[in-house]
Write an enzyme that holds these catalytic residues in place. Structure first.
Site, short mmCIF file in Angstrom:
data_model
loop_
_atom_site.label_atom_id
_atom_site.label_comp_id
_atom_site.label_asym_id
_atom_site.label_seq_id
_atom_site.Cartn_x
_atom_site.Cartn_y
_atom_site.Cartn_z
N GLU A 157 49.47 70.16 79.09
CA GLU A 157 50.27 68.78 79.79
C GLU A 157 50.11 67.52 79.01
OE1 GLU A 157 52.17 67.47 81.66
OE2 GLU A 157 52.79 68.82 83.32
N ASN A 183 50.14 62.14 88.66
CA ASN A 183 50.57 63.27 87.80
C ASN A 183 51.22 62.84 86.52
OD1 ASN A 183 53.25 64.99 87.22
ND2 ASN A 183 52.08 66.39 88.32
N ASN A 228 57.73 63.64 89.65
CA ASN A 228 56.91 64.48 88.86
C ASN A 228 57.05 63.51 87.80
OD1 ASN A 228 55.85 66.45 86.93
ND2 ASN A 228 56.42 68.16 88.15
N ASP A 250 60.16 69.35 84.14
CA ASP A 250 58.66 68.87 84.53
C ASP A 250 58.62 67.38 84.05
OD1 ASP A 250 56.25 68.69 84.97
OD2 ASP A 250 55.60 70.65 84.60
#
Length: 317
Positions: free
Chosen positions: A46, A133, A190, A240
């Site tokens: 990520e 996030n 997100n 995402d």
């Protein structure tokens, strides 16, 4: 499709995994470039961020609680930070410092040039944040981040804990350091990104069914958001994180459902699907980098992939 493997040579130009769904997409990609797998071995890759001054890429391996580094010159990968507090999203500020969202720390931090870590946000009105996030930095130096509860719902990407605040989007003031809540109406905020002129903020609503990509108008003073509207819904897909190129197109990490959904999808600023990049893994997040910001780095489950493209990542005005 061409499934690139670490250290392999492309099998064919143009890469059949780079798929135009609209004639405009052909202007954004290169016929003599193919997908490369640069590194593998993560559990959930990520938050990629490019450091052009050092010619390296950092990304978070969230469940393994570490930040990894890939070096463009040597091609080598190693652990850059152990015990990262289950870091997720990363970016750089206007001074080139690393800004990181931490699930375990439930905070946003800045890594100073000498390696010290400064906490930028960990509470709002006396209550602990959930699990920051994703994060972006605006040209005025303000830091914007999403705070869903994903990192406190179990023990894989953080540690289970009580949610004290609703999921929200926050802004850290560049002058005072004050943490301001700018929106708490998005169901599971997100990934987020500004348009090139910073007049719009795009946010992925990851707990809607189907997932929506929302767009907000930014106020003239750059501190507040107007009402949201849906730019497009993802149907069966799972967007995402994403980034925006100089023309305002959205390059979205995509996946889940079936293998045909895994990779990257590219949308115009009007929400029109232009094309996709098929990968053998779901893509969680991505960034532009390289000498000319024309190399797309894609953090995809266990691996990091790259593709040179015929556009550039948007630079803050």
């Amino acid at each position: 499709m061409h499934a690139a493997t670490e250290g392999s040579m492309p099998t064919r130009y143009p890469d059949p995994a780079v798929i135009a769904l609209d004639p405009r997409f052909k202007e954004l990609v290169l016929p003599l470039a193919a997908i490369e797998r640069l590194a593998t071995g993560s559990r959930w890759a990520e938050g990629p961020v490019w450091f052009g001054d050092g010619r390296y890429l950092l990304w978070s391996d969230v469940p393994n609680d570490r930040i990894m580094r890939w070096d463009e010159v040597s091609g080598q990968t190693h652990v850059w930070r152990h015990a990262s507090n289950h870091a997720n999203g990363n970016t750089r500020d206007r001074q080139g410092r690393l800004i990181t969202c931490e699930h375990l720390g439930r905070r946003v931090t800045r890594t100073e040039h000498d390696g010290r870590i400064t906490v930028l946000a960990d509470r709002y009105q006396g209550k602990r944040l959930n699990s920051p996030n994703d994060v972006v930095v605006k040209s005025d130096g303000s830091i914007w981040f999403t705070d869903p509860p994903f990192g406190i719902i179990g023990y894989y990407q953080g540690e289970k804990a009580e949610q004290e605040l609703p999921a929200a989007i926050y802004r850290v003031c560049p002058d005072s350091g004050a943490v301001e809540r700018v929106c708490d109406t998005v169901n599971g905020p997100n990934g987020l990104a500004f348009s090139p002129d910073e007049k719009r903020l795009y946010v992925i609503e990851s707990r809607s069914r189907p997932r929506n990509v929302l767009v907000f108008d930014v106020s003239n003073d750059g501190r507040a958001l107007g009402p949201s509207r849906v730019l497009f819904d993802a149907a069966d897909g799972t967007p995402d994180g994403f980034r925006v190129d100089v023309d305002g197109n959205l390059w979205c990490g995509w996946g889940m459902g079936t293998p045909e959904l895994d990779g990257v999808r590219v949308y115009s600023q009007q929400g029109e699907l232009l094309g996709r990049i098929a990968l053998p893994e779901r893509c969680a997040n991505l960034c532009f980098g390289g000498k000319h910001r024309n190399r797309l780095f894609m953090a995809s489950c266990t691996s990091i992939y790259s593709l040179f493209v015929n556009t550039q990542g948007a630079a803050a005005p």
